[in-house]
Design a protein around this motif. Structure first.
Motif, short mmCIF file in Angstrom:
data_model
loop_
_atom_site.label_atom_id
_atom_site.label_comp_id
_atom_site.label_asym_id
_atom_site.label_seq_id
_atom_site.Cartn_x
_atom_site.Cartn_y
_atom_site.Cartn_z
N PHE A 31 0.73 -1.30 -0.21
CA PHE A 31 0.01 -0.08 0.07
C PHE A 31 0.72 1.46 -0.03
O PHE A 31 0.55 2.26 -0.62
N LEU A 32 1.95 1.32 0.65
CA LEU A 32 2.85 2.29 0.80
C LEU A 32 3.53 2.79 -0.68
O LEU A 32 3.32 3.73 -1.32
N LYS A 33 3.70 1.68 -1.30
CA LYS A 33 4.21 1.76 -2.81
C LYS A 33 3.13 2.34 -3.70
O LYS A 33 3.54 3.41 -4.47
N ALA A 34 2.17 1.79 -3.34
CA ALA A 34 1.00 2.43 -4.60
C ALA A 34 0.45 3.74 -4.19
O ALA A 34 0.52 4.48 -5.23
N LEU A 35 0.26 4.16 -2.96
CA LEU A 35 0.15 5.50 -2.68
C LEU A 35 1.49 6.54 -3.18
O LEU A 35 1.06 7.53 -3.54
N LEU A 40 3.74 10.76 -6.34
CA LEU A 40 4.80 11.51 -7.13
C LEU A 40 4.13 11.70 -8.69
O LEU A 40 4.71 12.61 -9.15
N ARG A 41 3.26 11.10 -9.00
CA ARG A 41 2.56 11.23 -10.15
C ARG A 41 1.90 12.68 -10.26
O ARG A 41 1.99 13.57 -11.07
N LYS A 42 1.25 12.83 -8.92
CA LYS A 42 0.30 14.37 -8.75
C LYS A 42 1.49 15.37 -8.91
O LYS A 42 1.01 16.33 -9.46
N ALA A 43 2.61 14.92 -8.17
CA ALA A 43 3.65 16.15 -7.94
C ALA A 43 3.93 16.63 -9.23
O ALA A 43 3.89 17.84 -9.66
N ARG A 44 4.27 15.77 -10.13
CA ARG A 44 4.80 16.26 -11.56
C ARG A 44 3.65 16.98 -12.31
O ARG A 44 4.03 17.79 -13.10
N GLN A 45 2.60 16.39 -12.21
CA GLN A 45 1.35 17.02 -12.89
C GLN A 45 1.10 18.42 -12.29
O GLN A 45 0.74 19.40 -12.98
N GLN A 46 1.51 18.71 -11.08
CA GLN A 46 1.12 20.16 -10.47
C GLN A 46 2.40 20.71 -10.59
O GLN A 46 2.69 21.97 -9.78
N GLY A 47 3.37 20.31 -11.31
CA GLY A 47 4.56 21.14 -11.36
C GLY A 47 5.76 21.25 -10.25
O GLY A 47 6.67 22.17 -10.24
N VAL A 48 5.35 20.43 -9.54
CA VAL A 48 6.32 20.03 -8.16
C VAL A 48 7.50 19.03 -8.44
O VAL A 48 7.08 17.88 -9.00
N GLU A 56 11.34 4.21 -9.95
CA GLU A 56 12.21 3.83 -8.77
C GLU A 56 11.61 3.39 -7.48
O GLU A 56 11.94 2.52 -7.04
N ILE A 57 10.47 3.97 -7.29
CA ILE A 57 9.71 3.55 -5.88
C ILE A 57 9.16 2.13 -6.33
O ILE A 57 9.20 1.16 -5.43
#
Length: 228
Positions: A31-35, A40-48, A56-57
């Motif tokens: 569950f940790l990996k999935a979350l 991380l995908r959301k971060a990239r979408q939001q410009g972070v 890698e995860i």
């Protein structure tokens, strides 16, 4: 029944238990990996800029990850030595930001983990934007979708007790924090069919100033010298 639907600290406790690889759920870092991959995908979408890539995860062994609760007032802190990263999660269920707490949390994590790649996540029921653009916006709907997918993909590997816990917890999130057109439609239909009865019920017992609560409030006010 436990009154945890909108109590942030209880949600954080549930999440920390589920995300800790060595906990009693027996699911390791599943569950940790999935979350983390979704965040991380959301971060990239939001410009972070994410501290590590989802690929890698996915390939990392996260069994020795530590998930800390209320460390320096931060709701959840996820730390990993290899690959080296720190993720702080501020969980706001029924309260907003106060003061400059997000900046203070950033400074605290930076001071304690100066050599680690860092990411900050602002978790709310509706995915509200944080005041600080460096924080990744994440919602309980996102959380719900990730855990639902993970449960379905690993249905045969999740033990009975854990499966029951997840079923109830995900139902609670879905019912309390997510938009549901079917439920909205049903509520409108019930109100349309029983409008007079529902209005009468609300008038009689639906507000704090009515019924037993009203009597208690009046009783306390009449004895203001005895009660605070």
């Amino acid at each position: 029944a436990l009154g945890s639907a909108r109590v942030g600290i209880r949600h954080s406790n549930d999440l920390a238990w589920l995300l800790t690889p060595g906990e009693s759920h027996g699911q390791g870092d599943r569950f940790l990996k999935a979350l983390l991959m979704d965040i991380l995908r959301k971060a990239r979408q939001q410009g972070v800029t994410p501290p590590i890539s989802p690929v890698e995860i996915d390939g990392a062994d996260l069994q020795v990850v530590e998930v800390r609760r209320e460390w320096r007032n931060i709701d959840m802190l996820i730390t990993c030595d290899y690959p080296r990263f720190v993720i702080a999660i501020e969980n706001k269920v029924d309260s907003g930001e106060h003061g400059n707490q997000l900046q203070r949390y950033e400074d605290t994590v930076a001071a304690e983990y100066p050599d680690a790649n860092r990411l900050f996540v602002f978790l709310t029921p509706e995915g509200d934007d944080a005041s600080d653009p460096d924080w990744v916006t994440y919602s309980y709907a996102d959380l719900h979708q990730v855990f639902i997918r993970t449960c379905k993909a690993n249905a045969g590997a999740i033990g009975g007790d854990v499966a029951v816990f997840l079923d109830h917890y995900l139902s609670l999130i879905g019912n309390r924090f997510m938009e549901n057109e079917d439920i909205d439609k049903l509520c409108r239909q019930i109100y349309s069919n029983h409008r007079r009865a529902l209005d009468l019920i609300w008038e009689r017992v639906g507000t704090p100033a009515s019924g037993l609560v009203g009597h208690i409030e009046k009783w306390i006010k009449e004895r203001a010298d005895q009660w605070v």
